[in-house]
Design an enzyme around this catalytic site. Structure first.
Site, PDB file in Angstrom:
ATOM      1  N   GLU A   1      25.912  40.248 -18.445  1.00  0.00           N
ATOM      2  CA  GLU A   1      26.946  39.461 -17.753  1.00  0.00           C
ATOM      3  C   GLU A   1      26.677  37.961 -17.832  1.00  0.00           C
ATOM      4  O   GLU A   1      27.587  37.161 -17.625  1.00  0.00           O
ATOM      5  CB  GLU A   1      27.037  39.880 -16.289  1.00  0.00           C
ATOM      6  CG  GLU A   1      27.636  41.249 -16.058  1.00  0.00           C
ATOM      7  CD  GLU A   1      27.851  41.522 -14.583  1.00  0.00           C
ATOM      8  OE1 GLU A   1      28.839  41.022 -14.027  1.00  0.00           O
ATOM      9  OE2 GLU A   1      27.023  42.234 -13.984  1.00  0.00           O
TER      10      GLU A   1
ATOM     11  N   ASP B   1      26.859  45.942  -4.394  1.00  0.00           N
ATOM     12  CA  ASP B   1      26.560  44.629  -4.962  1.00  0.00           C
ATOM     13  C   ASP B   1      26.310  43.581  -3.876  1.00  0.00           C
ATOM     14  O   ASP B   1      26.702  43.746  -2.725  1.00  0.00           O
ATOM     15  CB  ASP B   1      27.739  44.196  -5.839  1.00  0.00           C
ATOM     16  CG  ASP B   1      27.338  43.211  -6.922  1.00  0.00           C
ATOM     17  OD1 ASP B   1      26.220  42.671  -6.873  1.00  0.00           O
ATOM     18  OD2 ASP B   1      28.156  42.972  -7.822  1.00  0.00           O
TER      19      ASP B   1
END
Length: 609
Positions: free
Chosen positions: A431, A376
């Site tokens: 998200e 990430d």
């Protein structure tokens, strides 16, 4: 900014008629690309489908520190060949592919400088790239796409992590947009994309100006040594089904760098982040609950997200030398192994940004028995960062770790070259707590997800702010393709929806065939995907309730179709025995349905196995 390219050249090419000097057409039975060199030595390309323009004459060429290779060019040679390739992938719309393209190479020169333009045509689009000899540095491209005026567009504003929503435009404002970009041009659709981007070059953005979309580069200077082959600029065109089902981006990418792919296995992932955030990621007991649920439902993986390797004493948010001492991940791996569930873990890019870190830490993860990683916060398409991808992908493969990239670029043929890349984020996904709309969701199958696996993270039934009905959310497991389908529901939310559990237990994450049955970008999508002898159908709408008439021409003979849709008290399942034709399904506002179809035989009452 190179003002010559963005102003004078583009305006002249788009608005000033010239007398044709040299013109060549390349086609493989589908759209035709016409390359033209005008009397000032300026190259351009136009694309036509069924006798109508889908791309007006658009400038070509690059400027290097050594030479301006956008004008004053002369043709020194030309050659053609047919490129036929058969290959397999580990994820995507179809696992087995056949690609047939006609290629023409144009050799241009300006003084001592050389530029090769390579153009390929396929049944579903055209593409081009540049090749330069020797050493030097690219400072800009002339490449632009002159989309005919009056075209409807579905675009997302450029952002380093590709996480902006797709918006429908009738009149596109001057701004920077990301690729892919979709347009409706007359009776055709047009998708602009890129393939085969790696550390030899730099990332693009589309700069809207003067009636066209110019390629802007991430880096102001792109050095090369030993020659340069740029990424493909890809133009996919046809009816909406042709564009949606196209694998041209993968077809243009280099072949696999991995000989043995037996360890690479797509599948559903039980992902707990949206079910509890960091506290759940830091608890062995809570993660064991997710393993137990996955085992009971025969889901192959769980993913432990951010926080698991933060120091519990200092709270330091980084991998430290003490990490292996206090983490319980090896215990969770053993717990999962005993129950047939593999464990994947989240990692920060900054903790794996050097070769030494990757060799030691990926090796440790493999030693523990971890199946894959989620990397990430990469957040760049600079040449330096793309070289990091190249090196990291090799290091991951050496340790037999599958990967899901987040805060990342988007797939540009990467899964064909590196089959352990199972999915990538690069999407305004579940998200997001704001600006998530069903119109955006209804654009994704034709835009971001068209080019490759997309980690949207569906099934967050527990989130009150989601724009979808339950049935629409369930349908995303089919509508959105991802080699690792990270499912984001809480355990209580799943248990409260037994019909969702029933469907999710059946739906796979790898497909042998994909078909668009009905759709309109930002309005609705009905997609069918085949696995073995069963078809799975996902449908989602944006806006008002309606009846969807679903064509079932892919189902010869008699079939049982189990439809799960929104009912007055929750999800309901309805069986239908059909013989081709169409199936009418009523859907709620912002709703949809999920269905599974299997060959019918007397006495069959369910497709579940």
């Amino acid at each position: 900014m190179n003002w010559f390219l963005s102003g004078t050249l583009l305006a002249g090419l788009l608005t000033t008629p010239t007398t044709p000097a040299d013109t060549w057409t390349i086609t493989a039975g589908g759209p035709a690309a016409t390359v033209h060199l005008d009397d000032q030595g300026r190259p351009s390309v136009a694309v036509e489908r069924d006798g109508a323009a889908v791309l007006d004459p658009s400038p070509l060429g690059v400027v290097t520190e050594q030479a301006d290779l956008t004008t004053g060019l002369r043709l020194t040679g030309r050659s053609s060949r047919v490129v036929v390739e058969k290959y397999a992938t580990t994820a995507g719309k179809r696992l087995n592919r056949m690609s047939v393209m006609r290629e023409t190479r144009f050799r241009f020169a300006r003084g001592d400088a050389r530029l090769d333009l390579v153009v390929r045509a396929a049944r579903d689009g055209v593409a081009y790239r540049y090749e330069l000899p020797g050493a030097g540095a690219v400072v800009s491209e002339a490449s632009a796409f002159a989309v005919p005026g009056g075209s409807t567009a579905w675009l997302a504003g450029h952002r380093r992590d590709y996480e902006n929503p797709f918006i429908q435009y009738a009149d596109v404002p001057a701004a920077e947009y990301q690729m892919p970009a979709l347009f409706e041009v007359g009776r055709s659709y047009l998708l602009l994309a890129e393939s085969a981007l790696d550390g030899s070059y730099t990332g693009p953005r589309l700069v809207r100006e003067q009636g066209a979309y110019r390629i802007g580069l991430w880096d102001a200077r792109v050095p090369y040594d030993g020659g340069l082959t740029t990424p493909w600029r890809v133009v996919i065109t046809g009816d909406l089904a042709t564009v949606t089902e196209s694998t041209l981006v993968d077809d243009l990418a280099p072949g696999s760098e991995i000989a043995d792919t037996s360890w690479i296995k797509p599948g559903k992932v039980l992902w707990s982040w949206l079910a509890g955030g960091r506290p759940v990621q830091q608890s062995l007991e809570r993660q064991q609950e997710f393993v137990d649920y996955a085992a009971r439902h025969r889901w192959p993986y769980v993913l432990v997200d951010a926080g698991w390797y933060d120091d519990p004493v200092t709270g330091e948010r980084a991998w430290t030398d003490r990490t292996p001492e206090f983490t319980w991940i090896p215990q969770l791996v053993e717990y999962g192994k005993a129950r047939g569930v593999g464990v994947m873990v989240w990692l920060r890019f900054s903790d794996f940004d050097t070769r030494d870190k990757r060799v030691q830490r990926f090796g440790l993860l493999r030693q523990w028995g971890v199946k894959g990683v989620k990397l990430d916060f990469i957040d760049s398409e600079a040449q330096e960062r793309l070289r990091w991808y190249d090196e990291t992908l090799r290091d991951l493969a050496d340790n037999r770790l599958m990967v899901n990239f987040h805060g990342s670029t988007v797939p540009k043929g990467i899964n064909r070259t590196w089959p352990h890349v199972m999915t990538m984020e690069g999407v305004h996904g579940a998200e997001k707590s704001s600006n998530l709309t069903t119109s955006h969701l209804a654009a994704l199958p034709y835009t971001r997800n068209q080019i490759g696996s997309m980690d949207y993270t569906p099934m967050a039934f527990q989130r009150s702010g989601r724009p979808t009905s339950d049935a629409h959310e369930l349908a995303l497991s089919v509508l959105f393709e991802s080699g690792l389908q990270n499912l984001a529901g809480s355990l209580d939310a799943y248990r409260a929806r037994p019909e969702a559990e029933r469907f999710l237990d059946q739906v796979p994450a790898a497909w042998e065939e994909t078909r668009l049955l009905s759709g309109r970008p930002a309005d609705h999508t009905v997609l069918a995907r085949r696995s073995g002898d069963r078809w799975f159908i996902g449908a989602g709408v944006s806006g008002a309730a309606r009846t969807l008439d679903v064509p079932l021409s892919m189902l010869p003979g008699r079939w049982l179709v189990e439809v799960t849709r929104d009912g007055a008290g929750g999800l309901v399942r309805e069986p239908h025995v059909v013989r081709g034709g169409t199936l009418a399904v009523d859907v709620a506002a912002e709703g949809g349905f999920a269905a599974v179809a299997c060959p019918w035989k007397p006495g069959l009452t369910t497709c579940a196995r």
